[in-house]
Design a protein around this motif. Structure first.
Motif, mmCIF file in Angstrom:
data_model
loop_
_atom_site.group_PDB
_atom_site.id
_atom_site.type_symbol
_atom_site.label_atom_id
_atom_site.label_comp_id
_atom_site.label_asym_id
_atom_site.label_seq_id
_atom_site.Cartn_x
_atom_site.Cartn_y
_atom_site.Cartn_z
ATOM 1 N N VAL A 65 0.833 -1.204 0.000
ATOM 2 C CA VAL A 65 0.000 0.000 0.000
ATOM 3 C C VAL A 65 0.867 1.253 0.000
ATOM 4 O O VAL A 65 2.022 1.230 0.415
ATOM 5 C CB VAL A 65 -0.968 0.020 1.207
ATOM 6 N N ASN A 125 -1.511 6.524 1.530
ATOM 7 C CA ASN A 125 -2.948 6.665 1.778
ATOM 8 C C ASN A 125 -3.620 5.320 2.035
ATOM 9 O O ASN A 125 -4.838 5.226 2.033
ATOM 10 C CB ASN A 125 -3.616 7.362 0.591
ATOM 11 N N GLN A 128 -3.786 2.900 0.079
ATOM 12 C CA GLN A 128 -4.374 2.385 -1.155
ATOM 13 C C GLN A 128 -3.392 1.395 -1.772
ATOM 14 O O GLN A 128 -2.180 1.522 -1.599
ATOM 15 C CB GLN A 128 -4.652 3.528 -2.133
ATOM 16 N N ASP A 143 -4.534 -3.980 -8.086
ATOM 17 C CA ASP A 143 -4.906 -3.157 -6.919
ATOM 18 C C ASP A 143 -3.930 -3.300 -5.755
ATOM 19 O O ASP A 143 -4.332 -3.280 -4.592
ATOM 20 C CB ASP A 143 -6.322 -3.492 -6.447
#
Length: 128
Positions: free
Chosen positions: A16, A19, A21, A51
């Motif tokens: 990640v 943030n 993400q 992702d």
């Protein structure tokens, strides 16, 4: 996670950004420490699933030593390192028919003593 000794293994992990993400296209490096040894790069490069999710394959020789296997992954666009610990264990011994019959015979003898019934009167299954 439990890993069977000498078994190839695929590990999945998430990288990640700041943030929290998923860090896609992170330029990932992966390393393992086997049974307390210094970290070494994995033999295979990580593959991006999407992702921020990635997988890396471990070969049989990377899972050959019984003990803790510590895995870590970093990415050049990931703010946080992924850390994981697994346990490499010896495979369970295979039991063949003769060994199983011996185990059953011993169990029957123990039960015969406990319930005071001669072994010859104990039958297994509907067909005896």
């Amino acid at each position: 996670m439990r890993i069977i000794q000498y078994a190839p293994m695929r590990l999945a992990f998430l990288l990640v950004d700041d943030n929290l993400q998923g860090a896609a296209g992170a330029g990932v490096t992966t390393e393992i420490s086997v049974n307390g040894q210094p970290f070494q790069p994995t033999k295979h490069l990580a593959q991006e699933i999407g992702d921020g999710w990635y997988t890396v394959d471990l070969d049989a020789d990377e899972t050959a030593i019984v003990g803790p296997l510590v895995f870590r992954a970093n990415g050049d666009t990931a703010a946080h390192e992924w850390r994981d610990i697994h346990q490499v264990e010896e495979p369970l011994a295979a039991v063949d028919a003769a060994a199983l019959q011996e185990i059953v015979r011993q169990e029957i003898e123990q039960w015969a003593v406990q319930i005071a019934v001669p072994v010859k009167l104990i039958r297994l299954g509907a067909n005896g």
